[in-house]
Enzyme design. Structure first.
Site, PDB file in Angstrom:
ATOM      1  N   LEU A 120      31.545  59.810  21.550  1.00  0.00           N
ATOM      2  CA  LEU A 120      31.075  59.635  23.453  1.00  0.00           C
ATOM      3  C   LEU A 120      31.222  58.159  24.275  1.00  0.00           C
ATOM      4  O   LEU A 120      30.632  57.413  23.091  1.00  0.00           O
ATOM      5  CB  LEU A 120      29.945  60.400  23.920  1.00  0.00           C
ATOM      6  CG  LEU A 120      30.048  61.862  23.838  1.00  0.00           C
ATOM      7  CD1 LEU A 120      28.645  62.588  24.726  1.00  0.00           C
ATOM      8  CD2 LEU A 120      31.025  62.524  24.051  1.00  0.00           C
ATOM      9  N   CYS A 121      31.414  57.945  25.018  1.00  0.00           N
ATOM     10  CA  CYS A 121      31.330  57.142  25.570  1.00  0.00           C
ATOM     11  C   CYS A 121      29.952  55.876  25.516  1.00  0.00           C
ATOM     12  O   CYS A 121      29.786  54.804  26.321  1.00  0.00           O
ATOM     13  CB  CYS A 121      32.118  56.955  26.854  1.00  0.00           C
ATOM     14  SG  CYS A 121      31.254  57.495  28.161  1.00  0.00           S
ATOM     15  N   ASN A 122      28.798  56.486  25.386  1.00  0.00           N
ATOM     16  CA  ASN A 122      27.673  55.993  26.074  1.00  0.00           C
ATOM     17  C   ASN A 122      26.974  55.783  24.365  1.00  0.00           C
ATOM     18  O   ASN A 122      27.878  56.010  23.258  1.00  0.00           O
ATOM     19  CB  ASN A 122      25.880  56.658  26.490  1.00  0.00           C
ATOM     20  CG  ASN A 122      26.823  58.150  25.845  1.00  0.00           C
ATOM     21  OD1 ASN A 122      26.955  58.386  24.864  1.00  0.00           O
ATOM     22  ND2 ASN A 122      26.189  59.686  26.930  1.00  0.00           N
TER      23      ASN A 122
END
Length: 476
Positions: A392-394
């Site tokens: 994920l982008c986190n």
């Protein structure tokens, strides 16, 4: 595993693994992680990843151990499985065969339990903002409805009158919990002590509100008062804290007898029960290891507290209902991801997986620890500390600072005790698709939740025609 007759629960014999993570989860003869009689590496290769795997026999075994512990210490006990912890239809069928009732939140959980053929008289409907349609579904099918708002009784009575039926009703309490005023625990409901957290939640009715509801309900011909209810939740893994709660449930029974002329014939002391593992599981701030209380500890202390307070107040022993969720479903599950990019920095090493915090949401939301093991060569000693992360982008940390053997692209990593609050709370952030779930019994593996496809997600979206026209207009 012995062949079982339809509708009957099988006999269970725990497996003697080389290393045991549970009665039916451990390291098999080839050094791989096994769930019951199935090699997890083969399951991952067959069904793909990310993947949830549930051991049917482990779920049954854990349920029976919990049930039997309380029955050893208390004369009348009913277990209501918290459907929210794992709401798969196959799971509900297993619980039905084991004789478990169920705790339902909302029309959907209630519908799925009824669809699975659960005896409605063993189901309760909980919730702080019940809609008319879910109240009607509960009343029409004979569930017990636990009231959690002052106007709910009149709404229930009106529906019961319209349908021409009687309805079982309970009341969710706002216990005082004074002995827990200084007790610290896990921040499940914001900051503060156990009492402060409980006081700050939306749940429950005060003593005065409860007495008012009882008096009014007693005058309503279609209302049958059945129980009082409370849920402490996983703020504490000290069994004595749960005994405090159980005792106060009886104290309130005495209050209701004296102030409203009704003694609850049943008390439901909810869930939040924990379990410990030698390798650790649960919130990082209060890890549940081998020293964590067992079902036997909870049962012994809670039963003693109830009996002592009932004797002091001259009350009959009520029926006891409990709503374990993760304590039953958690140990039965494994979540598996496939290693992708392995990245080394100046101070840290990251092992990327296709499994993310979408699939183990509590690892991010509640700082939850799921013990990770390499699926192949599972007993190999960890030689390096890595962060296990998703795509994920986190930051997407599913397991930070884990001592693992050297992992390479294509390897598989499994997270243990992932049978509760994983599939039922899985998310789609970054448009990830929801995983499949496989149910294992002996050497048999069957899909119980299909892997989500892109069409399943895209089918919910609509684009207004004016936007379509603007996007596809030819530009010179």
């Amino acid at each position: 595993m012995k062949e079982k007759t339809s509708g009957q629960a099988p006999q269970l014999a725990p497996i003697d693994y080389k290393v045991k993570f549970g009665e039916f989860i451990g390291i098999g003869p080839n050094g791989h992680l096994f769930v019951d009689g199935c090699d997890v590496q083969e399951l991952a290769e067959t069904f793909g990843t990310p993947l949830y795997i549930i051991s049917e026999n482990q779920l049954r075994y854990t349920y029976r151990a919990f049930r039997d512990a309380f029955r050893r210490h208390y004369p009348d006990v009913e277990i209501l499985f918290a459907n929210k912890s794992n709401n798969g239809l196959a799971i509900r069928h297993i619980m039905n065969q084991e004789g478990a009732g169920g705790d339902c939140f909302g029309a959907q959980e209630m519908y799925m339990a009824l669809l699975a053929g659960t005896d409605a008289k063993t189901l309760v409907l909980n919730g702080s903002n019940k809609q008319d349609e879910e109240l009607e579904m509960a009343i029409a099918n004979g569930l017990c409805v636990n009231i959690d708002a002052m106007d709910e009784l009149d709404r229930i009575a009106a529906i019961a009158d319209r349908l021409g039926v009687e309805v079982d009703v309970g009341i969710r309490l706002k216990l005082d919990l004074e002995p827990l005023r200084e007790r610290k625990g896990v921040a499940m409901h914001g900051p503060g002590t156990l009492k402060q957290q409980s006081d700050s939640t939306k749940w429950g009715m005060t003593r005065e509100q409860t007495a008012e509801i009882v008096k009014r309900a007693l005058a309503m011909p279609r209302i049958r008062l059945k129980e009082t209810h409370f849920h402490l939740s996983r703020m504490s893994n000290d069994a004595a804290d749960f005994a405090v709660m159980a005792k106060e449930m009886i104290t309130w029974s005495g209050y209701l007898r004296d102030k409203a002329g009704w003694t609850p014939p049943c008390i439901d002391i909810g869930g939040g029960w924990t379990f410990g593992k030698w390798y650790g599981t649960g919130p990082n701030s209060q890890l549940d290891d081998a020293s964590a209380p067992t079902a036997e500890d909870y049962a012994r202390l809670c039963a003693a507290a109830i009996k002592e307070e009932a004797a002091r107040l001259g009350l009959p022993l009520p029926k006891l209902r409990l709503e374990p969720g993760r304590a039953l479903s958690g140990p039965s599950g494994v979540a598996v991801g496939r290693v992708g990019a392995v990245k080394t920095g100046s101070t840290k090493k990251w092992v990327n997986l296709d499994l993310s915090t979408n699939h183990l949401s509590w690892s991010a939301v509640l700082d939850w620890y799921y013990h990770a093991v390499a699926v192949a060569n599972a007993e190999a000693e960890g030689t390096e500390v890595v962060d296990l992360v998703g795509p994920l982008c986190n930051s997407d940390e599913v397991g930070s600072h884990r001592k693992m053997p050297v992992l390479q692209r294509g390897d598989y990593v499994a997270f243990l005790d992932a049978g509760g609050y994983t599939e039922s709370s899985a998310a789609r952030y970054n448009a990830q698709l929801l995983p499949a779930t496989v149910l294992v019994a002996g050497d048999k593996a069957e899909i119980t939740t299909e892997r989500e496809q892109l069409r399943d997600v895209m089918g919910r979206f609509r684009v207004p025609p004016r936007l379509l026209a603007g996007s596809f207009t030819q530009r010179s």
